[in-house]
Design a protein around this motif. Structure first.
Motif, PDB file in Angstrom:
ATOM      1  N   ARG A 185       0.788  -1.098  -0.065  1.00 46.85           N
ATOM      2  CA  ARG A 185      -0.090   0.054   0.024  1.00 46.85           C
ATOM      3  C   ARG A 185       0.953   1.275  -0.016  1.00 46.85           C
ATOM      4  NH1 ARG A 185      -5.235   1.557   2.084  1.00 46.85           N
ATOM      5  NH2 ARG A 185      -5.761   3.346   1.084  1.00 46.85           N
ATOM      6  N   TRP A 186       2.002   1.501   0.705  1.00 55.10           N
ATOM      7  CA  TRP A 186       2.845   2.322   0.722  1.00 55.10           C
ATOM      8  C   TRP A 186       3.456   2.532  -0.571  1.00 55.10           C
ATOM      9  CZ3 TRP A 186       4.369   6.795   2.725  1.00 55.10           C
ATOM     10  CH2 TRP A 186       5.512   7.150   2.544  1.00 55.10           C
ATOM     11  N   GLU A 187       3.863   1.667  -1.298  1.00 56.79           N
ATOM     12  CA  GLU A 187       4.494   1.844  -2.369  1.00 56.79           C
ATOM     13  C   GLU A 187       3.353   2.370  -3.469  1.00 56.79           C
ATOM     14  OE1 GLU A 187       5.873  -2.001  -3.356  1.00 56.79           O
ATOM     15  OE2 GLU A 187       7.596  -2.116  -2.297  1.00 56.79           O
ATOM     16  N   GLN A 188       2.397   2.029  -3.444  1.00 56.04           N
ATOM     17  CA  GLN A 188       1.266   2.685  -4.151  1.00 56.04           C
ATOM     18  C   GLN A 188       1.052   4.199  -3.719  1.00 56.04           C
ATOM     19  OE1 GLN A 188      -2.380   0.503  -3.616  1.00 56.04           O
ATOM     20  NE2 GLN A 188      -1.414  -1.472  -4.295  1.00 56.04           N
ATOM     21  N   LEU A 189       1.408   4.604  -2.615  1.00 60.66           N
ATOM     22  CA  LEU A 189       0.911   5.836  -2.349  1.00 60.66           C
ATOM     23  C   LEU A 189       2.224   7.044  -2.172  1.00 60.66           C
ATOM     24  CD1 LEU A 189      -1.367   5.229   1.017  1.00 60.66           C
ATOM     25  CD2 LEU A 189      -2.032   5.842  -1.515  1.00 60.66           C
ATOM     26  N   GLN A 190       3.285   6.237  -2.059  1.00 59.51           N
ATOM     27  CA  GLN A 190       4.515   7.033  -1.872  1.00 59.51           C
ATOM     28  C   GLN A 190       4.924   8.312  -3.057  1.00 59.51           C
ATOM     29  OE1 GLN A 190       8.306   5.014  -1.625  1.00 59.51           O
ATOM     30  NE2 GLN A 190       7.816   3.581  -3.273  1.00 59.51           N
ATOM     31  N   ASP A 191       4.528   8.036  -4.132  1.00 55.13           N
ATOM     32  CA  ASP A 191       4.422   8.938  -5.119  1.00 55.13           C
ATOM     33  C   ASP A 191       3.515  10.038  -5.308  1.00 55.13           C
ATOM     34  OD1 ASP A 191       7.057   8.105  -5.833  1.00 55.13           O
ATOM     35  OD2 ASP A 191       6.159   6.350  -7.209  1.00 55.13           O
ATOM     36  N   LYS A 192       2.342   9.837  -4.429  1.00 55.71           N
ATOM     37  CA  LYS A 192       1.122  10.760  -4.700  1.00 55.71           C
ATOM     38  C   LYS A 192       1.532  12.118  -3.827  1.00 55.71           C
ATOM     39  CE  LYS A 192      -1.140   7.435  -6.716  1.00 55.71           C
ATOM     40  NZ  LYS A 192      -1.373   7.340  -8.050  1.00 55.71           N
ATOM     41  N   PRO A 193       1.111  13.312  -4.279  1.00 56.15           N
ATOM     42  CA  PRO A 193       1.186  14.365  -3.538  1.00 56.15           C
ATOM     43  C   PRO A 193       0.292  14.324  -2.263  1.00 56.15           C
ATOM     44  CG  PRO A 193      -0.140  14.690  -5.568  1.00 56.15           C
ATOM     45  CD  PRO A 193       0.367  13.181  -5.481  1.00 56.15           C
ATOM     46  N   LEU A 194       0.376  13.544  -1.450  1.00 52.92           N
ATOM     47  CA  LEU A 194      -0.301  13.832  -0.128  1.00 52.92           C
ATOM     48  C   LEU A 194       0.385  14.372   0.858  1.00 52.92           C
ATOM     49  CD1 LEU A 194      -1.693   9.897  -0.324  1.00 52.92           C
ATOM     50  CD2 LEU A 194      -2.866  11.939  -1.027  1.00 52.92           C
ATOM     51  N   VAL A 195      -0.442  15.326   1.456  1.00 53.34           N
ATOM     52  CA  VAL A 195       0.179  16.050   2.810  1.00 53.34           C
ATOM     53  C   VAL A 195       0.251  15.000   3.932  1.00 53.34           C
ATOM     54  CG1 VAL A 195      -0.378  18.040   4.320  1.00 53.34           C
ATOM     55  CG2 VAL A 195      -1.060  18.235   1.870  1.00 53.34           C
ATOM     56  N   THR A 196      -0.618  13.886   4.034  1.00 52.39           N
ATOM     57  CA  THR A 196      -0.590  13.016   5.074  1.00 52.39           C
ATOM     58  C   THR A 196       0.949  12.302   4.969  1.00 52.39           C
ATOM     59  OG1 THR A 196      -2.799  12.820   4.890  1.00 52.39           O
ATOM     60  CG2 THR A 196      -1.431  11.048   6.108  1.00 52.39           C
ATOM     61  N   GLY A 197       1.460  12.073   3.892  1.00 52.52           N
ATOM     62  CA  GLY A 197       2.676  11.314   3.568  1.00 52.52           C
ATOM     63  C   GLY A 197       3.813  12.404   4.006  1.00 52.52           C
ATOM     64  N   LEU A 198       3.560  13.565   3.745  1.00 57.47           N
ATOM     65  CA  LEU A 198       4.642  14.471   4.631  1.00 57.47           C
ATOM     66  C   LEU A 198       4.589  14.541   5.863  1.00 57.47           C
ATOM     67  CD1 LEU A 198       6.720  16.904   4.135  1.00 57.47           C
ATOM     68  CD2 LEU A 198       4.744  18.536   3.733  1.00 57.47           C
ATOM     69  N   ALA A 199       3.341  14.597   6.395  1.00 56.73           N
ATOM     70  CA  ALA A 199       3.379  14.571   7.924  1.00 56.73           C
ATOM     71  C   ALA A 199       4.009  13.085   8.492  1.00 56.73           C
ATOM     72  CB  ALA A 199       1.817  14.563   8.306  1.00 56.73           C
ATOM     73  N   TYR A 200       3.638  12.116   7.833  1.00 57.48           N
ATOM     74  CA  TYR A 200       4.212  10.838   8.338  1.00 57.48           C
ATOM     75  C   TYR A 200       5.818  10.768   8.262  1.00 57.48           C
ATOM     76  CZ  TYR A 200       5.238   5.868   8.556  1.00 57.48           C
ATOM     77  OH  TYR A 200       5.939   4.765   8.841  1.00 57.48           O
ATOM     78  N   ALA A 201       6.195  11.568   7.392  1.00 56.66           N
ATOM     79  CA  ALA A 201       7.812  11.863   7.335  1.00 56.66           C
ATOM     80  C   ALA A 201       8.275  12.820   8.580  1.00 56.66           C
ATOM     81  CB  ALA A 201       8.305  12.441   5.941  1.00 56.66           C
ATOM     82  N   MET A 202       7.445  13.682   8.800  1.00 53.17           N
ATOM     83  CA  MET A 202       7.770  14.394   9.969  1.00 53.17           C
ATOM     84  C   MET A 202       7.553  13.825  11.414  1.00 53.17           C
ATOM     85  SD  MET A 202       5.430  18.022   9.122  1.00 53.17           S
ATOM     86  CE  MET A 202       5.916  18.884   7.625  1.00 53.17           C
ATOM     87  N   ARG A 203       6.577  12.933  11.318  1.00 57.01           N
ATOM     88  CA  ARG A 203       6.520  11.832  12.729  1.00 57.01           C
ATOM     89  C   ARG A 203       8.016  11.081  12.818  1.00 57.01           C
ATOM     90  NH1 ARG A 203       3.464   6.356  13.332  1.00 57.01           N
ATOM     91  NH2 ARG A 203       5.570   5.850  13.855  1.00 57.01           N
TER      92      ARG A 203
END
Length: 419
Positions: free
Chosen positions: A293-311
């Motif tokens: 699921r992550w591999e499907q989402l990691q290239d999407k421009p999702l703010v949630t992904g950025l927040a996850y990187a911050m966490r």
């Protein structure tokens, strides 16, 4: 060896008591061990009122029974008419205490010890089913031993403490649990989570040979009430905002970002649907399905992904070797979060900004994590311990039951206690 002599040795009765007979009551499927005193009892007796050794036999109390460990899977009891003695000095008459008697009326010490072993491993009502006793009777055993053992505890060496809240039941019903972080044991549980619980802890500390001035560090969450109480009663101690609660705050903020993004963006809603647990875990803990699921989402421009990187980056700051390095990393993290939020300009990262503000306000307390080697790992594990405690006390809503079980499971008490 005849059964009477064998049980005389098993019960360690010495020369003051004798097993007179062993009876099998077929109708009740019970074994009765009948015990009497011997003449050797009285020279060893001292008056419980004046301590005089001049005690003589007076008469006998009515027959009593004490539940003992089963014999050949048959319920077994010790039966005895306890002797009464009269002191020749003060002339008072008293009933001699049976050496096999436990803290609860009608149970032997060996039976209580076995019951306590079961209660440590399973809910009390289940232990009652196995033993053929009511759960209320077993709770009385547990209350008696925990109360006696807890009262004898010495807290004179307690220096580092932690405090956390335990949700007793649905709604706003809380216990504040205080723990010794060096000895890794629960010290006290108090109803409520306001500043007044610290006054109760300070009082109990004094009654257990401790002193508020001996406390050097206190690990808590960032509750204003906890901070107020700790500073009022333990002003000389350094406050440490433990890692578990800091990371929990950023995890909650991440989830808030995810929900905001799903509410505002239809495409993001589709992409983020049913991904709640993905963001709560570290990458090394993902399942194969979650990794896909992550591999499907990691290239999407999702703010949630950025927040996850911050966490993840905030968590990495805790791997710093020194407080100075950690200060630099936390400061850079706060700047990064605020810069990204300002660049986006849509408010989606506002929950993360709130965490950055919190980190800046409480940075000194967060950095105290690195001083003197204090670890709050025990406090981090308390949540699972709270759940286990509630399961063992299932069906009883009074805080007394949960507090007693908490001391029993995590207080490192000397139990069974006959001191």
């Amino acid at each position: 060896m005849i059964p009477e002599k064998m049980f005389q040795q098993i019960l360690a009765l010495g020369d003051s008591w004798v097993v007179k007979s062993m009876d099998y009551v077929e109708q009740d499927q019970q074994v009765l061990i009948r015990v009497e005193e011997t003449a050797g009892l009285w020279p060893k007796e001292k008056c419980p009122h004046c301590s005089s050794p001049t005690v003589r036999g007076y008469d006998h109390a009515p027959e009593r029974r004490w539940r003992h460990l089963n014999v050949c899977q048959l319920q077994t009891s010790i039966v005895c008419q306890l002797p009464r003695g009269q002191c020749q000095a003060c002339r008072k008459v008293y009933t001699v205490r049976a050496p096999w008697e436990g803290r609860s009326r009608g149970l032997t010490q060996e039976f209580e010890a076995f019951a306590l072993t079961l209660m440590r491993e399973m809910p009390v009502n289940k232990a009652g089913e196995i033993l053929g006793e009511t759960d209320q009777k077993l709770w009385r055993v547990l209350f008696a031993h925990v109360t006696a053992a807890w009262a004898k505890l010495s807290w004179e060496l307690v220096r580092w403490i932690g405090a956390d809240e335990m949700n007793r039941k649905k709604g706003h019903n809380y216990l504040t649990v205080f723990a010794d972080l060096e000895a890794k044991r629960v010290l006290l549980a108090v109803e409520g989570k306001d500043a007044s619980v610290w006054a109760r802890f300070a009082e109990e500390l004094g009654q257990h040979n401790g002193h508020p001035r001996a406390i050097t560090q206190i690990a808590i969450d960032m509750s204003p009430a906890y901070q107020k109480g700790a500073r009022e009663w333990f002003g000389q101690a350094e406050l440490v905002f433990d890692k578990f609660h800091v990371v929990a705050q950023v995890t909650q903020a991440l989830d808030a970002v995810r929900r905001l993004e799903m509410a505002r963006d239809g495409a993001a809603r589709t992409q983020l649907e049913k991904s709640h647990w993905l963001w709560r875990k570290n990458p090394e803990n993902w399942t194969v399905k979650e990794t896909d699921r992550w591999e499907q989402l990691q290239d999407k421009p999702l703010v949630t992904g950025l927040a996850y990187a911050m966490r993840l980056e905030l968590q990495r700051a805790y791997s710093s070797g020194t407080a100075a390095t950690a200060r630099t990393r936390f400061t850079k993290w706060c700047t990064w979060v605020k810069t990204e939020a300002e660049a986006l300009g849509n408010g989606l990262l506002q929950p993360m900004v709130a965490v950055a503000d919190m980190v800046e306000r409480h940075l000194d307390g967060i950095l105290a994590h690195w001083k003197q080697g204090l670890t709050t790992a025990f406090m981090e594990g308390l949540n699972s311990l709270f759940s286990a405690t509630k399961r063992k006390a299932r069906g009883y809503r009074s805080s007394e039951y949960q507090t007693t079980m908490l001391y029993f499971v995590a207080g490192k008490l000397e139990i069974p206690f006959y001191g």
